[in-house]
Design a protein around this motif. Structure first.
Motif, short mmCIF file in Angstrom:
data_model
loop_
_atom_site.label_atom_id
_atom_site.label_comp_id
_atom_site.label_asym_id
_atom_site.label_seq_id
_atom_site.Cartn_x
_atom_site.Cartn_y
_atom_site.Cartn_z
N THR A 214 0.82 -1.21 0.00
CA THR A 214 0.00 0.00 0.00
C THR A 214 0.86 1.26 0.00
O THR A 214 0.34 2.36 0.16
CB THR A 214 -0.95 0.03 1.21
N GLY A 215 2.15 1.08 -0.15
CA GLY A 215 3.00 2.26 -0.33
C GLY A 215 3.80 2.68 0.88
O GLY A 215 4.49 3.69 0.87
N VAL A 216 3.73 1.92 1.98
CA VAL A 216 4.56 2.24 3.14
C VAL A 216 6.00 1.89 2.80
O VAL A 216 6.27 0.85 2.18
CB VAL A 216 4.08 1.45 4.38
N LEU A 217 6.95 2.76 3.18
CA LEU A 217 8.35 2.49 2.91
C LEU A 217 8.93 1.55 3.95
O LEU A 217 8.50 1.58 5.11
CB LEU A 217 9.14 3.80 2.92
N PRO A 218 9.90 0.74 3.55
CA PRO A 218 10.50 -0.19 4.52
C PRO A 218 11.04 0.52 5.76
O PRO A 218 10.97 0.00 6.87
CB PRO A 218 11.65 -0.85 3.75
N THR A 219 11.58 1.73 5.58
CA THR A 219 12.15 2.44 6.73
C THR A 219 11.09 2.91 7.71
O THR A 219 11.41 3.30 8.84
CB THR A 219 12.93 3.67 6.25
N GLN A 220 9.82 2.87 7.30
CA GLN A 220 8.75 3.30 8.20
C GLN A 220 8.32 2.17 9.12
O GLN A 220 7.53 2.38 10.04
CB GLN A 220 7.52 3.75 7.39
N ILE A 221 8.79 0.94 8.80
CA ILE A 221 8.30 -0.22 9.54
C ILE A 221 9.38 -0.76 10.49
O ILE A 221 10.55 -0.84 10.13
CB ILE A 221 7.92 -1.36 8.56
N GLY A 222 8.96 -1.11 11.69
CA GLY A 222 9.86 -1.77 12.62
C GLY A 222 9.23 -3.05 13.13
O GLY A 222 8.05 -3.06 13.47
N GLU B 27 11.67 5.68 17.30
CA GLU B 27 10.29 5.51 16.89
C GLU B 27 10.23 5.02 15.45
O GLU B 27 11.19 5.14 14.69
CB GLU B 27 9.52 6.83 17.03
N LYS B 28 9.09 4.43 15.07
CA LYS B 28 8.83 4.03 13.68
C LYS B 28 7.37 4.39 13.42
O LYS B 28 6.56 4.47 14.35
CB LYS B 28 9.02 2.51 13.51
N ASP B 29 7.00 4.52 12.14
CA ASP B 29 5.61 4.83 11.86
C ASP B 29 4.72 3.63 12.18
O ASP B 29 3.64 3.76 12.74
CB ASP B 29 5.45 5.25 10.39
N PHE B 30 5.19 2.45 11.80
CA PHE B 30 4.41 1.24 12.07
C PHE B 30 5.26 0.22 12.81
O PHE B 30 6.41 -0.02 12.45
CB PHE B 30 3.90 0.64 10.74
N ILE B 31 4.68 -0.36 13.83
CA ILE B 31 5.39 -1.35 14.63
C ILE B 31 4.63 -2.67 14.60
O ILE B 31 3.40 -2.70 14.74
CB ILE B 31 5.54 -0.89 16.09
N ILE B 32 5.36 -3.75 14.36
CA ILE B 32 4.79 -5.09 14.45
C ILE B 32 5.52 -5.80 15.58
O ILE B 32 6.75 -5.89 15.56
CB ILE B 32 4.98 -5.86 13.13
N LEU B 33 4.77 -6.22 16.58
CA LEU B 33 5.38 -6.85 17.75
C LEU B 33 5.07 -8.34 17.75
O LEU B 33 3.91 -8.74 17.82
CB LEU B 33 4.85 -6.17 19.02
N SER B 34 6.11 -9.15 17.67
CA SER B 34 5.93 -10.60 17.69
C SER B 34 6.37 -11.15 19.04
O SER B 34 7.54 -11.12 19.40
CB SER B 34 6.76 -11.24 16.55
N CYS B 35 5.38 -11.65 19.82
CA CYS B 35 5.66 -12.04 21.21
C CYS B 35 6.34 -13.40 21.36
O CYS B 35 6.97 -13.68 22.37
CB CYS B 35 4.37 -12.05 22.02
N VAL B 36 6.13 -14.30 20.40
CA VAL B 36 6.81 -15.61 20.32
C VAL B 36 6.33 -16.64 21.34
O VAL B 36 5.94 -17.73 20.97
CB VAL B 36 8.35 -15.48 20.44
N ARG B 37 6.39 -16.32 22.62
CA ARG B 37 6.16 -17.36 23.62
C ARG B 37 4.71 -17.84 23.59
O ARG B 37 3.77 -17.07 23.59
CB ARG B 37 6.49 -16.84 25.03
N SER B 38 4.56 -19.14 23.55
CA SER B 38 3.23 -19.70 23.43
C SER B 38 3.20 -21.06 24.12
O SER B 38 2.80 -22.04 23.58
CB SER B 38 2.89 -19.85 21.95
N ASN B 39 3.71 -21.07 25.31
CA ASN B 39 3.79 -22.34 26.03
C ASN B 39 3.02 -22.19 27.33
O ASN B 39 3.37 -21.39 28.18
CB ASN B 39 5.27 -22.64 26.31
#
Ligand SMILES: [Zn+2]
Ligand SMILES: [Zn+2]
Ligand SMILES: [Zn+2]
Lengths: 123, 820
Positions: free
Chosen positions: B682-690, B732-744
Motif C-alpha cells: 500500500t505504499g509504506v516504505l521499509p524504513t517506516q516499519i519496525g 520511533e517508527k511509523d508502524f510497529i509489528i510486535l511478535s511475542c513468540v512465547r506460546s507455552n
C-alpha cells in the motif's frame, strides 16, 4: 559557600559493653605506663624547667592573658566560645622554642589560672 | 561499551593523602596526629566509638608516642615531657606558669612529683592530662567538625578491633581488606541510604567488579572461527575487514568502537598473521566493518578461515570505580549538598539563587509546552532535579533548553552526558542548534565511527582548525597518515601539540557532550563542571552516573523515565543485588519528585491511551490529533478504522531455536511477513516499519523468512529493521509489528514479563501497531491481561486471515498475581 544543613542528627550508638571494655584497657595502659616509669626511673631527674625569658622580648606584653594590647591575645569571641592565647614551651633538640596556642577560656587550665589570679589580686 | 585510549595515561588515581586517619580518612592537619611507632595517622574524632580514633589506636596497639602534623598550629612536634623528654602520651599533661601565659608538657611520673618544681614558677596543682575523656585535648588536636565527620568513613569499634588485629600480621592492610567478600558470597545488596561514600563504595565496588568479571569472561569466550572476510580500504587508507559475526540471545552485541582481533592461522603461501582493529560500523546486512590498526602484511588475497576474538577493555569499569573513590576521598568532587543528597541524607532544601530568564525556550528549538516550561523553570532553581520524559514528550528539546539556560548563567562549562553515544549525539545536535559552542568528546576508539554530529567532535575540530600556528600539527598529522607512523621525536612532538590543541578547543566550548563513561576521559582530567545534565539517566547504573558528577557538580539534572527499560546488567548476581537500579530511581524512592513532561507528540491518540493509563497514571496528554496520524492512502485492514491497532491472535507453537538458547515461532513469523508485505504494497516504505521481537531466534528467523517467502523485491525486506525491544528504546517508527513468540502454557513469558519492556514496545509506533501473540498464555500476567482486555473492549482483538479478520472469542485466563 557550600553550606548544607543536614536534618538528621547523628545518633551515636555506643555499646555500653564496648565502652566499659575500652575504659578498662585504657586504664590498664595508663597504669602500666606509670608503673614502668616508677621502676625505670630510680634517680630523680634533674630539673630543667626555667622559663627562658629571652624568648619573650618585652615580657610585659606577654605577662598575663588579660592584656589586650597585642592582637594575638585578644579574646576571641566570634562564635560564642572564647579562647585565650597561650605559649607552649617546647624543646627542639636542646633549643627552646615557644609557639602560639589558643586555649578555650572554659578549660580547667585557664580557669585555675584565672582563679589564682583573682586570689592574688585580692591579697 | 566505550573503548579506552591507546596512548594516554588513564585518569589520575585520586587517593587520600598519606596523613589521613587510617580509620576514617579525615585528613585536616589540625585534627590528626601520627603514631610514632607504626607511623600511621589518626584523627581526634570519636566517630561511632567511645574514644577518639587516635586514642583507640594507641590503646589497642599499645603504641604510646605521637607527633603533630607539620601544618598544625604547633608544626611538626613530637609530644614529650619538657623536663625529661618522656614521650609516653599516657603520662603527659600540661601545666601552666604562675606568672606567664605559658604552658609546657610534663610527665606525671616522675617529673610532676619532683618537689623542687613546686618552688619554681609552675602551677602543679592543675596538671591537665593530654588524654582527657578518651580524647586528646581538643585545643591541642582539634576535633573534626560534624560536617567533616559526616563525610568521613563510619567505622565501628568491632571494625577497629579487626583491623588492629590485621595490622599485627600485615601492617599495610586497609579496611577494604576486611570487607573483601569470599568468592561464593552473595554480594551485599544496594541500599536506599548510605552513611557515607565509603559505605557506598563498599556496596557498589564489588557489584561493578562482578559485572566487569562477567563481561570479560563472556566477551573473551566469544572467539569465532571459520570467519569469511572481504577486504576494503577506508578513506584514511586503513584496511577494513568486513565479515559476519554470528550472535545469539543474551550474548554480546557488537557496537561501533569495540575492539576485535582478527587472526589468520597461515597456510603454505602465507605465514600466520593477526591484527587488532576497531569496529567502525555494522551494516544493514549484519556485517561488521573492522578498521585494522596495522596496514602492513595483511593477507588481503585470502578470504576464508579467519578467526575473531574480542579484546576486552576494563576502561569503563575502572572509571566507575575511580568515580566512587573520588566521591569518597575528594571533598571537592561534588558540593556538600549533592554529596548528602546522593547518599540519601535528609538535608534542608536549597534553592539556587538565579535570575530566571523571561523566556524559557531557546533559539533554534521548537516552542516549549506548559509542562516543558515548568520543567526548565524548576530545574534552574534547584541543585538536584529529576525530569521524567515519557515516550515522545520532547525530552531532548527540554534538555537542550535547560542546557542553554544553564550555560547562560556563566558558571563555567556545562557537562552534558548520556549512557549511549546515540543519545549524546542527538542532544549535542539540539544544543548546538541554540547557538551554544558545543564540543562532542568521543572515545579514541570511536573516532573512525561516523557520527551525525561529526563537525562538533573534538577530533574533527582539531583536524580542521585552520590557523597558521596549528600548521605544525597538521604537517605531522599528514606525515603520520601517509607513513603510518612517525619517528619517536616527531611522535612526541605530535602528541604534545595535539594535546594542547585539544585542550584549547575543549576549553573554549560552552558545553561538553560525551557519554557518562567518556566523562572519565583523561582529556577532561583537569576540567571542572559545576552544572551537569545526564539524559537517559535511567539507563545508566549508579556508578556510571557518578563519573560525570564527581568533576565538581553543584547542580545536577537527571533526565530519564524509570517506567522504561533500565540499564542492562549481564551478571545476574549483580543485577539481583540491585546494580540494575538507576540513581534516578533511587532518588525517586528517596522522595525526590520527578517533574513529568506530559504532552506526547508521537503516538496516534488511540495508541497512547493504554500506556498513559497503565504506566503514567493517565497523565499523558496528546499533543497531536487523530487527523495528524491519519494513514491516508494506506489501505490496511484495521478492524476499527480510526483505531490503527490490533492484537492478532496466534496459536502457533513456540520452538527452541537452532542455537538452543533462544525461541522462535513460525506461525507468527509467517504472519509478520504477510503484514509487512501488505504495508509495503500500500505504499509504506521499509524504513517506516519496525518489527520488534524479544528473542534473537525469532529475529533471525523473521529476517530469513521474509527475504525467502516475501513476494516483493528482496531488498525491500532487507531494509526493514527487525530488532529487540531494547534496541528500539529511545526511537520511533511509523508502524510497529510486535511478535511475542512465547506460546507455552506451562512456562512463563520470559522477557515480556517486565512491564517496562512492554511499555517501550507499545510506545514506539507513530501511526499504527500490530501485536502478534497467544492471549491464553499472555493473559496469565496481570498487565498483559489488561492490555488484552483493552484491545478486546475496543474490538481490536482479532483472528483469521489478514484479509478477513474477525473478532476473536478466545478466553483469557485469570492473572496469577497482581505483582508484576
Ligand atoms: Zn601505632
Ligand atoms: Zn578518624
Ligand atoms: Zn618527665
Amino acid at each position: 559557600e557550600d553550606q548544607v544543613k543536614i536534618k538528621q542528627k547523628k545518633v551515636m550508638e555506643i555499646d555500653p559493653e564496648e565502652e566499659a571494655e575500652f575504659e578498662r584497657e585504657l586504664r590498664a595502659v595508663m597504669q602500666e605506663s606509670i608503673d614502668s616509669r616508677k621502676l625505670e626511673v630510680r634517680s630523680r631527674p634533674a630539673l630543667n624547667m626555667v622559663i627562658p625569658m629571652n624568648l619573650f622580648e618585652g615580657s610585659k606584653e606577654h605577662s598575663r592573658m588579660t592584656d589586650v594590647e597585642s592582637g594575638d591575645e585578644t579574646v576571641d569571641e566570634h562564635d560564642g566560645g572564647s579562647d585565650v592565647a597561650y605559649r607552649v614551651l617546647v624543646k627542639k633538640g636542646n633549643k627552646q622554642q615557644t609557639k602560639q596556642l589558643r586555649i578555650p577560656r572554659d578549660s580547667s587550665l585557664v580557669q585555675s589560672t584565672k582563679q589564682k589570679e583573682a586570689a592574688e589580686l585580692e591579697e | 561499551e566505550e573503548g579506552g585510549d591507546d596512548d594516554s595515561h588513564e585518569y589520575s588515581k585520586r587517593d587520600l593523602p598519606e596523613h589521613s586517619c587510617k580509620y576514617c580518612g579525615i585528613h585536616n592537619p589540625a585534627c590528626i596526629v601520627r603514631c610514632n611507632v607504626c607511623r600511621k595517622w589518626f584523627c581526634n574524632s570519636r566517630g561511632n566509638t567511645s574514644g577518639s580514633h587516635i586514642v583507640n589506636h594507641l590503646v589497642r596497639a599499645k603504641h604510646k608516642e605521637v607527633c603533630l602534623h607539620k601544618d598544625s598550629t604547633l608544626g611538626e612536634t613530637t609530644l614529650e615531657c619538657y623536663n625529661c623528654g618522656c614521650r609516653n602520651v599516657f603520662l603527659l599533661g600540661f601545666i601552666s606558669s604562675k606568672t606567664e601565659s605559658v604552658v609546657v608538657l610534663l610527665c606525671r611520673e616522675p617529673c610532676l612529683n619532683v618537689g623542687a618544681l613546686k618552688d619554681m614558677n609552675w602551677d602543679l596543682s592543675q596538671w591537665q592530662p593530654l588524654i582527657d575523656d578518651r580524647c586528646f585535648l581538643s585545643w591541642l588536636v582539634k576535633v573534626p567538625t560534624e560536617q567533616e565527620q559526616l563525610r568521613a568513613r563510619q567505622i565501628s569499634a568491632q571494625q577497629i578491633n579487626k583491623v588492629e588485629e590485621l595490622w599485627k600480621i600485615s601492617p599495610d592492610a586497609t579496611l577494604e581488606d576486611l570487607e573483601k567478600p569470599g568468592v561464593d558470597d552473595e554480594p551485599q545488596p544496594v541500599a536506599l541510604k548510605y552513611e557515607e561514600a565509603y559505605q557506598y563504595q563498599n556496596v557498589f565496588g564489588p557489584l561493578v567488579k562482578l559485572e566487569a568479571d562477567y563481561d570479560k569472561m563472556m566477551k573473551e569466550s566469544q572467539s569465532k572461527d571459520n570467519i569469511t572476510v572481504r577486504w576494503d580500504v577506508g578513506l584514511n587508507k586503513k584496511r577494513i575487514a568486513y565479515f559476519v559475526f554470528p550472535k545469539e540471545d543474551n550474548e554480546l552485541r557488537l557496537v561501533p568502537g569495540d575492539e576485535l582481533r582478527l587472526r589468520y592461522p597461515g597456510d603454505s603461501t602465507h605465514s600466520a598473521w593477526q591484527s587488532v582493529g576497531h569496529v567502525i560500523k555494522l551494516t544493514a546486512q549484519e556485517e561488521v566493518a573492522l578498521e585494522l590498526r596495522a596496514s602492513q602484511g595483511v593477507p588481503i588475497d585470502v578470504n576464508h578461515n579467519f578467526s575473531v576474538d574480542f579484546v576486552w577493555k576494563s576502561t569503563s569499569f575502572d572509571r566507575m570505580q575511580a568515580a566512587m573513590k573520588t566521591l569518597a576521598v575528594d571533598d571537592t568532587s561534588v558540593s556538600g549538598y549533592i554529596y548528602h543528597r546522593l547518599l540519601g541524607h535528609e538535608v534542608e532544601a536549597q534553592l539556587i539563587r538565579t535570575t530566571l530568564p523571561r523566556r524559557f525556550g531557546a533559539p533554534g528549538l521548537p516552542d516549549l509546552n506548559v509542562s516543558q516550561v515548568q520543567a526548565v523553570k524548576s530545574v534552574l532553581q534547584k541543585p538536584v532535579s529529576l525530569i521524567q520524559g515519557p515516550p515522545g514528550t520532547g525530552k531532548t528539546v527540554t534538555s537542550a533548553a535547560i542546557v542553554y539556560h544553564l550555560a547562560r548563567q556563566s558558571q563555567g562549562q556545562v557537562l552534558v552526558c548520556a549512557p549511549s553515544n546515540v543519545a549524546v549525539d542527538q542532544l549535542a545536535e539540539k544544543i548546538s542548534a541554540t547557538g551554544l559552542k558545543v564540543v562532542r568528546l568521543c572515545a579514541k576508539s570511536r573516532e573512525a565511527v561516523s557520527s551525525p554530529v561529526e563537525h562538533l567532535t573534538l577530533h574533527y575540530q582539531v583536524k580542521h582548525l585552520d590557523t597558521s600556528d596549528k600548521s605544525e600539527l597538521h604537517k605531522l598529522q599528514l606525515l603520520k597518515d601517509e607513513q603510518g607512523e612517525l619517528s619517536s621525536a616527531d611522535e612526541k612532538k605530535y602528541k604534545a601539540l595535539k594535546r594542547a590543541t585539544e585542550r584549547e578547543i575543549a576549553q573554549s566550548a560552552d558545553v561538553i557532550c560525551c557519554t557518562c563513561v567518556g566523562a572519565g576521559d583523561p582529556r577532561l582530567l583537569n576540567f571542572r563542571f559545576r552544572q551537569v545534565l545526564i539524559d537517559e539517566s535511567t539507563q545508566a547504573t549508579e556508578p556510571e552516573c557518578l563519573i560525570p558528577l564527581v568533576l565538581g557538580a553543584k547542580q545536577v539534572v537527571l533526565v530519564g523515565d524509570h517506567c522504561q527499560l533500565g540499564p542492562v546488567i549481564m551478571c545476574k548476581k549483580a543485577a539481583r543485588a540491585g546494580l540494575a537500579q538507576s540513581l534516578f530511581e533511587r532518588l525517586v524512592l528517596l522522595g525526590v519528585k520527578p517533574i513529568r513532561l506530559v504532552v506526547q507528540y508521537r503516538m496516534h491518540p488511540a495508541l497512547s491511551e493504554f500506556p498513559s493509563n497503565n504506566f503514567y497514571e493517565g497523565t499523558l496528554q496528546n499533543g497531536i490529533t487523530m487527523n495528524e496520524r491519519l494513514t491516508v492512502g494506506i489501505d490496511f485492514p484495521w478492524p476499527v478504522p480510526n483505531r490503527p491497532m490490533f492484537f492478532y491472535v496466534q496459536m502457533g507453537q513456540e520452538e527452541i531455536s537452532a542455537s538452543g538458547t533462544s525461541y522462535l515461532n513460525r506461525t507468527e513469523a509467517a504472519n509478520v511477513e504477510k503484514i509487512v508485505t501488505t504495508f509495503l504494497k500500500t505504499g509504506v516504505l521499509p524504513t517506516q516499519i519496525g518489527v520488534i521481537t524479544p528473542y534473537e531466534g525469532q529475529r533471525a528467523y523473521i529476517v530469513n523468512h521474509m527475504s525467502r517467502i516475501g513476494s516483493l523485491r528482496q531488498s525491500l525486506y532487507k531494509e526493514i529493521e527487525v530488532a529487540s525491544v531494547d534496541s528500539f528504546q529511545g526511537r520511533e517508527k511509523d508502524f510497529i509489528i510486535l511478535s511475542c513468540v512465547r506460546s507455552n502454557e506451562h512456562q512463563g513469558i520470559g522477557f515480556l514479563n517486565d512491564p517496562r519492556r512492554l511499555n517501550v514496545a507499545l510506545t514506539r509506533a507513530r501511526f499504527g501497531i500490530v501485536i502478534l501473540g497467544n492471549p491464553k498464555v499472555l493473559s496469565k500476567q496481570a498487565l498483559w491481561n489488561s492490555l488484552l482486555t483493552h484491545y478486546k473492549e475496543h474490538e481490536c482483538l482479532v483472528e483469521g486471515p489478514l484479509n478477513n479478520l474477525k473478532q476473536s472469542m478466545v478466553q483469557f485466563q485469570k492473572p496469577k498475581k497482581v505483582y508484576m
